[in-house]
Design a protein around this motif. Structure first.
Motif, PDB file in Angstrom:
ATOM      1  N   PRO A 278      38.961  33.529  39.484  1.00  0.00           N
ATOM      2  CA  PRO A 278      40.007  34.494  39.867  1.00  0.00           C
ATOM      3  C   PRO A 278      41.309  33.828  40.319  1.00  0.00           C
ATOM      4  CG  PRO A 278      37.900  35.186  40.743  1.00  0.00           C
ATOM      5  CD  PRO A 278      37.697  33.804  40.181  1.00  0.00           C
ATOM      6  N   ILE A 279      41.205  32.696  41.019  1.00  0.00           N
ATOM      7  CA  ILE A 279      42.415  31.999  41.461  1.00  0.00           C
ATOM      8  C   ILE A 279      43.169  31.447  40.251  1.00  0.00           C
ATOM      9  CG2 ILE A 279      43.303  30.097  42.858  1.00  0.00           C
ATOM     10  CD1 ILE A 279      40.965  30.354  44.682  1.00  0.00           C
ATOM     11  N   ILE A 324      41.653  39.487  44.135  1.00  0.00           N
ATOM     12  CA  ILE A 324      40.625  40.515  44.351  1.00  0.00           C
ATOM     13  C   ILE A 324      40.336  41.266  43.059  1.00  0.00           C
ATOM     14  CG2 ILE A 324      40.113  42.675  45.562  1.00  0.00           C
ATOM     15  CD1 ILE A 324      41.755  41.548  47.927  1.00  0.00           C
ATOM     16  N   VAL A 325      41.394  41.622  42.319  1.00  0.00           N
ATOM     17  CA  VAL A 325      41.213  42.341  41.057  1.00  0.00           C
ATOM     18  C   VAL A 325      40.455  41.487  40.046  1.00  0.00           C
ATOM     19  CG1 VAL A 325      42.424  43.310  39.054  1.00  0.00           C
ATOM     20  CG2 VAL A 325      43.233  43.823  41.370  1.00  0.00           C
ATOM     21  N   PHE A 326      40.870  40.234  39.896  1.00  0.00           N
ATOM     22  CA  PHE A 326      40.219  39.353  38.926  1.00  0.00           C
ATOM     23  C   PHE A 326      38.793  38.979  39.349  1.00  0.00           C
ATOM     24  CE2 PHE A 326      44.600  38.182  37.370  1.00  0.00           C
ATOM     25  CZ  PHE A 326      44.402  38.675  36.094  1.00  0.00           C
ATOM     26  N   SER A 327      38.504  38.997  40.652  1.00  0.00           N
ATOM     27  CA  SER A 327      37.134  38.749  41.100  1.00  0.00           C
ATOM     28  C   SER A 327      36.196  39.821  40.556  1.00  0.00           C
ATOM     29  CB  SER A 327      37.067  38.723  42.634  1.00  0.00           C
ATOM     30  OG  SER A 327      37.743  37.608  43.163  1.00  0.00           O
ATOM     31  N   ILE A 371      29.131  43.481  47.509  1.00  0.00           N
ATOM     32  CA  ILE A 371      29.284  42.131  48.061  1.00  0.00           C
ATOM     33  C   ILE A 371      30.477  41.405  47.456  1.00  0.00           C
ATOM     34  CG2 ILE A 371      26.816  41.963  48.524  1.00  0.00           C
ATOM     35  CD1 ILE A 371      26.541  40.132  46.114  1.00  0.00           C
ATOM     36  N   THR A 372      30.972  41.872  46.298  1.00  0.00           N
ATOM     37  CA  THR A 372      32.135  41.232  45.685  1.00  0.00           C
ATOM     38  C   THR A 372      33.398  41.466  46.509  1.00  0.00           C
ATOM     39  OG1 THR A 372      31.205  41.381  43.454  1.00  0.00           O
ATOM     40  CG2 THR A 372      33.576  41.136  43.608  1.00  0.00           C
ATOM     41  N   LEU A 373      33.496  42.624  47.175  1.00  0.00           N
ATOM     42  CA  LEU A 373      34.699  42.923  47.962  1.00  0.00           C
ATOM     43  C   LEU A 373      34.903  41.927  49.103  1.00  0.00           C
ATOM     44  CD1 LEU A 373      37.129  44.686  48.537  1.00  0.00           C
ATOM     45  CD2 LEU A 373      35.652  46.187  49.905  1.00  0.00           C
ATOM     46  N   PRO A 374      33.926  41.747  50.018  1.00  0.00           N
ATOM     47  CA  PRO A 374      34.158  40.722  51.068  1.00  0.00           C
ATOM     48  C   PRO A 374      34.286  39.327  50.490  1.00  0.00           C
ATOM     49  CG  PRO A 374      31.883  41.515  51.123  1.00  0.00           C
ATOM     50  CD  PRO A 374      32.627  42.425  50.199  1.00  0.00           C
ATOM     51  N   GLY A 375      33.544  39.036  49.400  1.00  0.00           N
ATOM     52  CA  GLY A 375      33.647  37.720  48.788  1.00  0.00           C
ATOM     53  C   GLY A 375      35.032  37.461  48.228  1.00  0.00           C
ATOM     54  N   LEU A 379      37.801  34.783  49.459  1.00  0.00           N
ATOM     55  CA  LEU A 379      38.368  33.852  48.482  1.00  0.00           C
ATOM     56  C   LEU A 379      39.893  33.910  48.503  1.00  0.00           C
ATOM     57  CD1 LEU A 379      37.816  31.890  46.095  1.00  0.00           C
ATOM     58  CD2 LEU A 379      37.873  33.889  44.591  1.00  0.00           C
ATOM     59  N   ALA A 380      40.453  35.128  48.600  1.00  0.00           N
ATOM     60  CA  ALA A 380      41.909  35.293  48.625  1.00  0.00           C
ATOM     61  C   ALA A 380      42.511  34.638  49.871  1.00  0.00           C
ATOM     62  CB  ALA A 380      42.269  36.774  48.574  1.00  0.00           C
TER      63      ALA A 380
END
Length: 444
Positions: A278-279, A324-327, A371-375, A379-380
């Protein structure tokens, strides 16, 4: 310390592992040596301005990934990045192109064909990026007198050949490390390029703190403590998983009960399933505002200049949103919950309280989304932390090691390499690097 030394001795006592480590170190040394070779026809003494202009921002990140080769106009200036770009493109095309989908299901032969497609695409991307790199050198500060043989066709043709050969050679080194060495070769080449800048960045920060009289030793100590805490947070992000309990029904095998099939097991879903991708995607998008700003004026130019400021609030807020979107996007295309549910059903497994098949797929997808949201937020925050510490007086080059792509890559590669070394030690009845360093009793 004695236990650690004993573990190192155990590593060197395994001939196969020792050979792999020495081969890996040797190939990485070759890569670093090649990164110091400047393109023929360019005076290396005239590259000071190029180094200054590529010391921070997005160009600084590209220079970091190539170990400074980008800022030296080296034959390895593009490094392994075209191969990374090609791999991402092929991976994304595998979702929509039926031919690639078929190859993915063909086992080893299919993977070999996909690797071949990736290699050819790497050459194509290298030619495009190499042309753009050579075109941008004058605008990045290389004076006309630095071109010893002029900027004619001979210089362009030879430089394009060498840049392409450099990337192909880096790709070959990475594949050889993966095949015959230890760890993932491509990731190790990126990591060694990042680490190569660490000593100079730290010394620059150390000198600035003492020269400016802004805290000296205490400020350096505080920065190191914060840096270690960020490394710990990165390790937690890389290793954190949500375990989904799975139950397998007992089955009768040759007149007896197969107890292993009745045991409770787990499906580990990573908190950050997308890794560093995502980064990388977000940073590729963040090149766009700078391009628009160069080709516009007035209010539009002011807005997009703000969005292209590596340390600005506008840039980093947009950067966080894109990460967040790309995650979510990358997790959705790389974690096939429907296939996981189907494989679980075929093996006789089920999630307690959930019907096999569609309901299991929906359950896994729901948990993964949660779990992707907090992750992704974590990450962001790690990605923009270097910009935050810059506002507290940390030098840009040193701030790069406080988070972002660089730190996450280093942590991920280090963990993966240690796990591979551990597997060798445990197979030979030794404790791993993360445990005590004594021999285990027993025979092989």
């Amino acid at each position: 310390m004695k236990k650690f030394i004993q573990t190192i001795k155990d590593i060197w006592s395994i001939d196969e592992l020792k050979t792999k480590i020495l081969l890996t170190l040797g190939l990485m040394a070759v890569y670093r040596f090649m990164a110091q070779v400047t393109l023929p026809g360019i005076d290396p003494q005239q590259l000071t301005v190029l180094g200054d202009k590529t010391s921070d921002g997005l160009l600084g990140l590209l220079s970091a990934f190539t170990g400074g080769a980008f800022s030296r106009a080296s034959i390895m200036a593009l490094g392994i990045m075209p191969y990374i770009s090609a791999s991402i493109v092929v991976q994304l095309m595998g979702i929509a192109v039926p031919y690639l989908q078929k190859l993915q299901k063909d086992g080893e032969s299919g993977r070999n064909k996909i690797n071949q497609i990736t290699r050819w695409l790497t050459i194509g991307i290298t030619i495009v990026q190499g042309g753009a790199y050579l075109t941008s050198l004058p605008s990045l500060g290389i004076p006309a007198e630095a071109y010893l043989l002029g900027q004619g066709g001979m210089f362009w043709i030879s430089s394009m050949i060498l840049l392409t050969a450099g990337t192909v050679f880096a790709m070959w080194l990475g594949e050889r490390i993966t095949e015959k060495g230890i760890g993932n070769g491509i990731s190790l080449l990126i990591m060694i390029g990042i680490i190569a800048r660490f000593p100079a960045a730290f010394m620059q920060e150390f000198t600035s703190k003492y020269a400016a009289g802004s805290g000296g030793f205490m400020m350096i100590l505080l920065e190191i403590i914060v840096w270690l805490l960020i490394i710990l947070a990165s390790i937690l992000l890389v290793t954190a998983v949500r375990k989904i309990a799975v139950q397998y029904a007992r089955r009768t095998v040759v007149g007896s009960i197969d107890d292993a099939q009745g045991a409770r097991q787990y499906i580990p879903l990573k908190l950050n399933s997308a890794g560093v991708m995502p980064i990388i995607f977000a940073q590729a998008i963040m090149f766009v505002p700078g391009l628009i700003a160069r080709n516009s004026d007035g209010t539009v130019q002011t807005i997009f200049n703000a969005l292209s400021d590596f340390n600005g609030w506008g840039y980093n807020i947009l950067f966080c949103v894109l990460i967040i979107v790309f995650s979510y996007f990358y997790t959705a295309i790389t974690i096939p919950t429907n296939k996981m549910a189907e494989d679980l059903k075929k093996s006789g497994g089920f999630i307690p309280g959930v019907r096999p098949g569609v309901e299991t797929s929906e359950k896994l997808d729901s948990i993964l989304s949660k779990i992707t949201l907090p992750g992704s937020i974590f990450l962001a925050l790690l990605a923009v932390f270097p910009a935050i510490v810059v506002h507290f007086g940390v030098q840009q080059n040193w701030a790069m090691f406080y988070g972002g792509t660089s730190l996450i890559i280093m942590v991920g590669v280090a963990i993966d390499t240690i796990q591979q070394i551990n597997s060798y030690l445990l197979n030979r009845h030794y404790d791993g690097l993360m445990k005590t360093g004594t021999k285990r009793r027993g025979t092989i």
